[in-house]
Design an enzyme around this catalytic site. Sequence first.
Site, PDB file in Angstrom:
ATOM      1  N   ARG A  13       0.969  -1.141  -0.135  1.00  0.00           N
ATOM      2  CA  ARG A  13       0.007  -0.024   0.138  1.00  0.00           C
ATOM      3  C   ARG A  13       1.007   1.116   0.018  1.00  0.00           C
ATOM      4  NH1 ARG A  13      -3.710   2.234   4.915  1.00  0.00           N
ATOM      5  NH2 ARG A  13      -1.583   3.347   5.494  1.00  0.00           N
ATOM      6  N   TYR A  32      -3.528  11.469   5.961  1.00  0.00           N
ATOM      7  CA  TYR A  32      -3.728  10.066   6.542  1.00  0.00           C
ATOM      8  C   TYR A  32      -2.622   9.058   6.032  1.00  0.00           C
ATOM      9  CZ  TYR A  32      -4.394   5.295   6.493  1.00  0.00           C
ATOM     10  OH  TYR A  32      -4.189   3.814   7.047  1.00  0.00           O
ATOM     11  N   ASP A  73      -5.190   3.759   0.084  1.00  0.00           N
ATOM     12  CA  ASP A  73      -6.248   3.987   1.007  1.00  0.00           C
ATOM     13  C   ASP A  73      -6.704   5.352   1.029  1.00  0.00           C
ATOM     14  OD1 ASP A  73      -6.917   2.919   4.319  1.00  0.00           O
ATOM     15  OD2 ASP A  73      -8.041   4.102   3.217  1.00  0.00           O
ATOM     16  N   HIS A  82      -9.260   6.604   2.639  1.00  0.00           N
ATOM     17  CA  HIS A  82      -9.727   6.875   4.094  1.00  0.00           C
ATOM     18  C   HIS A  82     -10.785   7.781   3.986  1.00  0.00           C
ATOM     19  CE1 HIS A  82      -8.573   6.728   8.172  1.00  0.00           C
ATOM     20  NE2 HIS A  82      -8.072   5.735   7.674  1.00  0.00           N
ATOM     21  N   GLU A  86      -9.286   1.765  -1.656  1.00  0.00           N
ATOM     22  CA  GLU A  86      -9.842   1.791  -0.333  1.00  0.00           C
ATOM     23  C   GLU A  86     -10.591   2.624   0.456  1.00  0.00           C
ATOM     24  OE1 GLU A  86      -7.096   0.266   2.688  1.00  0.00           O
ATOM     25  OE2 GLU A  86      -8.711   0.450   4.252  1.00  0.00           O
ATOM     26  N   GLU A 119     -13.612  -1.580   7.119  1.00  0.00           N
ATOM     27  CA  GLU A 119     -12.726  -1.908   8.144  1.00  0.00           C
ATOM     28  C   GLU A 119     -13.591  -1.271   9.353  1.00  0.00           C
ATOM     29  OE1 GLU A 119      -9.063   0.268   7.228  1.00  0.00           O
ATOM     30  OE2 GLU A 119      -9.843   1.807   8.650  1.00  0.00           O
ATOM     31  N   ARG A 132     -13.623  -5.621   3.963  1.00  0.00           N
ATOM     32  CA  ARG A 132     -12.494  -5.317   4.747  1.00  0.00           C
ATOM     33  C   ARG A 132     -12.678  -5.687   6.233  1.00  0.00           C
ATOM     34  NH1 ARG A 132      -7.770  -3.910   4.839  1.00  0.00           N
ATOM     35  NH2 ARG A 132      -7.543  -1.754   5.853  1.00  0.00           N
ATOM     36  N   GLU A 146      -4.212  -7.341   5.509  1.00  0.00           N
ATOM     37  CA  GLU A 146      -3.556  -6.264   5.934  1.00  0.00           C
ATOM     38  C   GLU A 146      -2.451  -6.776   6.882  1.00  0.00           C
ATOM     39  OE1 GLU A 146      -5.688  -2.886   6.930  1.00  0.00           O
ATOM     40  OE2 GLU A 146      -3.760  -1.552   7.327  1.00  0.00           O
ATOM     41  N   TRP A 196     -11.944  11.777   8.714  1.00  0.00           N
ATOM     42  CA  TRP A 196     -10.376  11.753   8.957  1.00  0.00           C
ATOM     43  C   TRP A 196      -9.852  10.550   8.174  1.00  0.00           C
ATOM     44  CZ3 TRP A 196      -7.499   7.545  11.437  1.00  0.00           C
ATOM     45  CH2 TRP A 196      -6.382   7.596  11.450  1.00  0.00           C
TER      46      TRP A 196
END
Length: 402
Positions: free
Chosen positions: A147, A159, A210, A212, A236, A262, A283, A339, A402
């Site tokens: 990643r 991030y 990602d 995020h 992601e 996630e 995820r 991951e 975030w």
Amino acid sequence: MKIVDAKVIICCPGRNFVTLKITTEDGLYGLGDATLNGRELAVASYLSDHVVPLLIGRDARRIEDNWQYFYKGAYWRRGPVTMASIAAVDAALWDIKAKSLNTPLYQLLGGASRDAVLVYGHASGHDVEDTVKAVAQFQKSGYKAIRAQSGIPGLASTYGVHSGSGHYEPAEKDAPPENVWSSEAYMTFIPTLFARLRKEFGEELHLLHDVHHRLTPIEAGRVGKSLEPYHLFWMEDPTPAELQESFQLIRQHTTTPIAVGEVFNSIFDCQQLIQEQLIDYIRATVVHAGGISHLRRIANFAELYQVRTGCHGATDLSPVCMGAALHFDLSVHNFGIQEYMPHTSETDKVFPHAYSFRDGVMHPGDEPGHGVDIDEALAAKYPYQRAYLPVNRKSDGTMHNW
Ligand code: CS2
Ligand code: MG
């Protein structure tokens, strides 16, 4: 096999972890991860004050009934705190079950479907060239999937980029740090990062990224389309997923594979995303999505729609979660990728484990149970330290994701 003791162990070997330890009348014990980054004590209290009193005397062998008891019995269903608590009970009971049969957990989940588990690592840099160097380091360490996250020109922080220590740990002591974000700067920059990475590393290396949760659906469609020439393994969390239908808009504009989940804690968080094939990887993971039992349900549902697993595995998920997830990964048919952010050496000493990394893949080991233990005496030397994840604001001060 009656449960005679259950306790919550909170420790902070570099970052906070919450672990549930369940002990049976036979002297067997099992561990479950209950860590919710930035809200650890909420889960610790949910377990200690509300779940542990009900665990004593229950049959440890009745994994499914205990899951349903704590899910339906709470009345107030779902949510990150409830489901992390149920997850910890579930993982601990699977650990006990496998130990009682003197077998590694994956053997109870259907046995191995593969010899090892493909993992991806986190490379990050303050700018493109710094990130290229970091990716090269990970490739040299044997990773086949990496990643890549980079600092963004004009933004003081973003991030996924470590602050210089090389080890990225987002939660910070005391009040949440405030980051400033610009989607425009990000959308302009990100294709240049992956153009450079493909030029440097060629076409074979799996590259992941990602977002995020930071874009709107149409912005995510734009970024996905701009990344198509670099054929990422996945993009992601392109947009917040509370409104699952948002992903229809992204899908209309790009074939870049999408990974989400996630932050999900139940199958209902991803039912539409999976059913309408709006994502390619789910995820959800052991600690946040209700444990092994519920994660298997999610994976089996996803299999119908050719959605593969891509379990979250950041450092704020303890080695207990990592170990349990690797047993799940080794067995589940529609496995995608796992991951893997290595924990600090002090964390690894608190949580001795059987899992191992070599040449881009991992294996959970063949210890009975999930193969992860806790050194309680050592854990006690690392008391809890309040810490918060950062918050994110747009340049005009508006709160963002975030
Ligand atoms: C990230 C996480 O690993 C990832 O994909 O999204 O590091 C996430 O930021 C943390 O787990 C939040 O606690
Ligand atoms: Mg993520």
